[in-house]
Design an enzyme around this catalytic site. Structure first.
Site, PDB file in Angstrom:
ATOM      1  N   ALA A   1       0.830  -1.208   0.000  1.00  0.00           N
ATOM      2  CA  ALA A   1       0.000   0.000   0.000  1.00  0.00           C
ATOM      3  C   ALA A   1       0.865   1.258   0.000  1.00  0.00           C
ATOM      4  O   ALA A   1       0.590   2.224  -0.724  1.00  0.00           O
ATOM      5  CB  ALA A   1      -0.938  -0.005   1.209  1.00  0.00           C
ATOM      6  N   TYR A   2       1.921   1.243   0.796  1.00  0.00           N
ATOM      7  CA  TYR A   2       2.832   2.384   0.892  1.00  0.00           C
ATOM      8  C   TYR A   2       3.528   2.646  -0.448  1.00  0.00           C
ATOM      9  O   TYR A   2       3.587   3.779  -0.920  1.00  0.00           O
ATOM     10  CB  TYR A   2       3.852   2.094   1.989  1.00  0.00           C
ATOM     11  N   ALA A   3       4.027   1.588  -1.058  1.00  0.00           N
ATOM     12  CA  ALA A   3       4.715   1.727  -2.350  1.00  0.00           C
ATOM     13  C   ALA A   3       3.770   2.292  -3.405  1.00  0.00           C
ATOM     14  O   ALA A   3       4.144   3.186  -4.177  1.00  0.00           O
ATOM     15  CB  ALA A   3       5.276   0.371  -2.796  1.00  0.00           C
TER      16      ALA A   3
ATOM     17  N   LYS B   1       3.174   6.037  -2.690  1.00  0.00           N
ATOM     18  CA  LYS B   1       4.335   6.874  -2.990  1.00  0.00           C
ATOM     19  C   LYS B   1       4.552   7.020  -4.494  1.00  0.00           C
ATOM     20  O   LYS B   1       4.961   8.081  -4.969  1.00  0.00           O
ATOM     21  CB  LYS B   1       5.586   6.328  -2.303  1.00  0.00           C
TER      22      LYS B   1
END
Length: 192
Positions: free
Chosen positions: A97-99, A102
């Site tokens: 989710a973070y990747a 970003k």
């Protein structure tokens, strides 16, 4: 300091208004907020994980960029610095989710840089590898292994390394830099 839950548009509006009231305008926006549940394998990521990352990262950055744009334009230009991550450019396991969030921020950066260049608004992304909250989640062995993979032989410092790059991009020295992703990683993360 102005409290602001970046997932709430009304808070973002209030934060921008408070900044203008306190300083008479806005010259620089740094989008560095991001919520994440780390170390979750791809198949275990939930819709809530994705929504949280989306709302606190790309959607918040989008809102704040839109909110400051007329103020930057009115002042004759300015700088927006968004924070990306090597987790996105490299595809770091455990950070689905973070990747994704970003990388979405990098997309917003590129479009805004092209559309707002004529307004003399520079928009860039920094992808840091520094001693952040994620670094402290690693065991001593994992930290040592990570440092081994950094050509400069150390983890970056949030203030001295990343902060200095933000200052450069926001200053007159960075006045011809826009639409770029700058890797502040000691040589560790690159593009694939």
């Amino acid at each position: 300091a102005q409290p602001c839950d970046v997932k709430r548009l009304d808070d973002c509006k209030a934060g921008v208004a408070a900044t203008i009231d306190a300083f008479g305008g806005i010259d620089i926006l740094v989008n560095n907020a991001q919520q994440v549940r780390p170390n979750v394998r791809f198949e275990d990521v939930t819709d809530d994980d994705m929504s949280t990352c989306w709302e606190s990262g790309p959607l918040a950055s989008f809102h704040l960029m839109q909110l400051v744009h007329p103020h930057l334009r009115e002042r004759g230009g300015g700088a927006i610095v968004n924070l990306g991550s090597g987790a996105g450019t490299e595809g770091m396991p455990g950070f689905t989710a973070y990747a994704a969030a970003k990388e979405a921020i990098r997309g917003l950066t590129k479009v805004a840089a092209r559309e707002w260049g004529s307004d003399r608004i520079r928009v860039n992304t920094i992808c840091p590898y520094a001693s952040s909250e994620f670094w402290h989640l690693l065991s001593d062995e994992e930290q040592a292994g990570s440092v081994h993979d950094i050509p400069m032989g150390r983890i970056g410092d949030c203030e001295l390394d990343v902060g200095a790059t933000v200052v450069f991009l926001a200053s007159d020295a960075g006045s011809y830099v826009t639409g770029q992703t700058i890797m502040v990683t000691g040589g560790a993360c690159g593009f694939r």
